[in-house]
Design a protein around this motif. Sequence first.
Motif, short mmCIF file in Angstrom:
data_model
loop_
_atom_site.label_atom_id
_atom_site.label_comp_id
_atom_site.label_asym_id
_atom_site.label_seq_id
_atom_site.Cartn_x
_atom_site.Cartn_y
_atom_site.Cartn_z
N UNK A 88 0.84 -1.20 0.00
CA UNK A 88 0.00 0.00 0.00
C UNK A 88 0.87 1.25 0.00
N UNK A 89 1.89 1.26 0.84
CA UNK A 89 2.81 2.41 0.90
C UNK A 89 3.67 2.48 -0.36
N UNK A 90 4.08 1.33 -0.87
CA UNK A 90 4.90 1.32 -2.08
C UNK A 90 4.14 1.94 -3.24
N UNK A 91 2.85 1.60 -3.38
CA UNK A 91 2.03 2.19 -4.44
C UNK A 91 1.89 3.69 -4.22
N UNK A 92 1.70 4.08 -2.98
CA UNK A 92 1.51 5.51 -2.66
C UNK A 92 2.71 6.35 -3.08
N UNK A 93 3.90 5.88 -2.77
CA UNK A 93 5.09 6.67 -3.08
C UNK A 93 5.60 6.46 -4.50
N UNK A 94 5.22 5.35 -5.13
CA UNK A 94 5.73 5.08 -6.47
C UNK A 94 4.87 5.61 -7.59
N UNK A 95 3.70 6.15 -7.27
CA UNK A 95 2.78 6.53 -8.33
C UNK A 95 3.23 7.76 -9.12
N UNK A 96 4.22 8.49 -8.60
CA UNK A 96 4.69 9.69 -9.29
C UNK A 96 5.44 9.37 -10.57
#
Length: 498
Positions: A88-96
Amino acid sequence: MLYLTIRTDNIAAVNQVIASEFRLSELVQMMPITDTDADPDAITVIEETIQVSLDWSESLPPILLPRPLVFSPENLLTVVFIRLDNWEKAYEYGRHDRSLADTIDLTNRLQAGVSVDVPARPVNGVGTFETYRRWHNRAVALHYGNLETDTDDDVSEAYQTALSHAPDADYTAYTTKHYATLLLDTGQLAVSNQVLAQAAVPELSDAAKHELLAVQYAVWLQQLVVPYDADLLEQTKTALWQVLQYYENQQRTIQVGLLLVDAAQVANFTNSFAESLGYISRAVTIFRNEEVPELLANALYRKGVLLYTWAQSGNPQFYRPAMEAYQEALKVFTQQNAPAVFAEIQHHLGVIFAEIPDEVKKKSIWAAVSSSSFQQALAYFTREEFPYEYATICNHYANALTKYPQAAKSDNYAKAIGYYRDALRVRTAEDYPYERALTILNYLEAGWYVGEDDPENQRALYNDMVKKASEVRFLVTDEALINDAEQHLQRLGELVIG
């Protein structure tokens, strides 16, 4: 409770990023870039870039991240949370970053076993790391992925193209490991040997060398057939031990357990029963302690097979521990979850329950559960779908019937004759001459004890026994088997049948 290490030449900046997430610092250890004793799997932040070492430990699917990855709070936290399995956190920070986000999604989907879209074929960027990475990730998705749609894409082509673009020897080895595993799993052993040999160059890192060797010994193990080639067997043992020692030093406990299962198989090839039992027992202990029920069940199954085989070779004291190993394995290998393994275990249990040493008054109970086990095995291994296995089970069931206590209302020997005949319908002279000869001898031995009062049926059985005994000499060249058949013919010739 530290889960990962970051090596960096800018501790202050990296600390600031880690501190931005509540209590993340409790899971991350910071080391200066000059520390040579740091974890080899550490994330490295140096000269404003993030470097991630190749994941040989298989903790995640073998998907490669973009490179270079510029040091930024978003990129670093993305990598950290991937390593911590916090998607969940990986998706949050990687979406840029679209490329990074797609890589995260592919990795997560492969990890979870859900459907994936195959990455597109690269069409430009020849000679760059990005081209290699995209071909490698495409190959991995085709190889391991649960694909959303059927595809005619060639996974071998994707692996081969990735290898042609690999930037150095270790990346070549990384892709080769998975390509060679694919070839191994599809029975292309000669090709697997070839690609492994091409990747095994002197400049490989220690990790890459041992990971290739781990696949190489598995290929050699598959190539071992009776009669075993002594040189290949020794080569396999040596490679297996090198990898085992390496994994033990790396504290990769699960992989050590898997290697011990293979070591048990190799030891059994050389009839080293005590050594083989020691290896498989260690594997069982490891999987039990690590709480991996599927691997534990598989090791217990292999232990049961080992003990069963040795019990069948004149060591009846091993029937009971074989039974215990099989019964524990059945907690995972249920009829619903693994019907083939369940049926094979039931087949072996049928034999064990018939042969297991025990006091006479309990023999009727063992006979009942033995018969039930055989019936469950035959429910899966039918003559139509699995003729060879069906015949084997029928032969063993008939053998067992001759060992059961005599029933009050039925003739176990007459039942055995029926199952021997079922086996012989599959074990024809053309297809299975040796197996047919063995079954005929079993049939003849049981025929002497059939309680038949009807003269017509007696004559029919007598004629069939003579016919089958006369057949053995044309099936095999084994003098012992031929002599057994001739003795039956001699006895039959002395009978007077009305």
